[in-house]
Design a protein around this motif. Sequence first.
Motif, short mmCIF file in Angstrom:
data_model
loop_
_atom_site.label_atom_id
_atom_site.label_comp_id
_atom_site.label_asym_id
_atom_site.label_seq_id
_atom_site.Cartn_x
_atom_site.Cartn_y
_atom_site.Cartn_z
N GLY A 127 -37.37 -51.48 13.87
CA GLY A 127 -36.49 -52.55 13.82
C GLY A 127 -36.99 -53.52 12.66
O GLY A 127 -36.36 -54.07 11.79
N LEU A 128 -38.38 -53.62 12.64
CA LEU A 128 -39.13 -54.38 11.56
C LEU A 128 -38.94 -54.10 10.17
O LEU A 128 -38.63 -54.74 9.26
CB LEU A 128 -40.52 -54.61 11.95
N LEU A 129 -39.20 -52.78 10.22
CA LEU A 129 -39.01 -51.84 8.78
C LEU A 129 -37.67 -51.96 8.38
O LEU A 129 -37.25 -52.21 7.08
CB LEU A 129 -39.34 -50.49 8.80
N LEU A 130 -36.47 -52.00 9.28
CA LEU A 130 -35.25 -52.06 8.99
C LEU A 130 -34.89 -53.37 8.46
O LEU A 130 -34.08 -53.51 7.33
CB LEU A 130 -34.30 -51.63 10.06
N TRP A 131 -35.20 -54.32 8.95
CA TRP A 131 -35.15 -56.01 8.63
C TRP A 131 -35.66 -56.15 7.40
O TRP A 131 -35.13 -56.78 6.43
CB TRP A 131 -35.80 -56.88 9.82
#
Length: 352
Positions: free
Chosen positions: A313-317
């Motif tokens: 999720g962090l990488l996606l953001w």
Amino acid sequence: MQVREFTVNNDQTDLVALYSQRLAAARLILIIMVVYVHVPLILPALTDAWSPSILEPAFIANKTALRFAVSVLTIMSGFILFAKYSDRHPISTLKKKIKTLAVPFFLWNIPLVVALYVAQAMQLTSGRRLDLVNADLIGWLDATIALSTRPVNYPLYFLRDLFVINCLAIILSKFIRKFTVVALIGSFVIAEYDFDGILVLRSSMLPAFVIGAALAIWRIDLRSTDKLLPVIAPLFLLSCLLQYYYPSSGGSIYVAALGAMTIWQTTGFLERTGRITGIANAAKFAFPIYLMHGVILVVALSLGVSVTPTVYGLLLWLLLPAAIAVTCCLVFVVMRQLVPSAVQIATGGRGA
């Protein structure tokens, strides 16, 4: 790179030319920040510095560091309008604003309205925000022209508000120039008590625009604080952390003020070090990115893309907004080659 010097307090100085590269670079940076803001995050109801989530950087940035971008873009718009004395040429300026703001608003919103209606009619998507299948006249006016809330292509409310504020500035031009302090105070009072009602959806844009106008009218040297970047930038980061973990009603004002100074002083640093030209040249993509990113986000969300509290999720953001911005640029370049006249109209002549 040698920076050309101007005398800012000279009435003959072209302030827009003086700051042209810095304004362009700031516009690109701020619009990319807007893309990050619009990636949906479920922000925690309570914040705890001692039990951070893996998405904490995203939460902090989304709640604080990215939130002032629209206000600074609005300040820049007010500054440019009054620095170029466009307010003194109401007919030509109104025609230009119709071309650069109103036409792109409709061209990038109406097709999405049609697509959303068809999707809802076929029960392919819900109408949680705007139910077009069962909408009354007000609902359709909201969807198409953002009468009282954001339109279907929701980032475009900024163009709608900016068009309205530009029209007000043209009408009140002489008053704003003669009674600038009164105009500033009045704009803050109007925003604070929401006296503008549905005329301006985001009330903070009105005082932001008048601040920009005042900077131009008073011919403030916008380079005067450039050397304070090593002080202002850390204060900005500190204000973001304090506002996120210990929010206050006035904290957002400090974040916005320090953030605006940090962005502007950063463009000064880039100018002094000769690194601004490439960024300023790439600013021709800024408006196409703004126009297109909402559409791409709608598609991404319809495909089930979501930011979860995981490393993924962090990488996606971190990566999704950048990927969306690059995609917008590529689409713009291709369309400019295939249908240059249509792109010229659809982008209001910006970057085409």
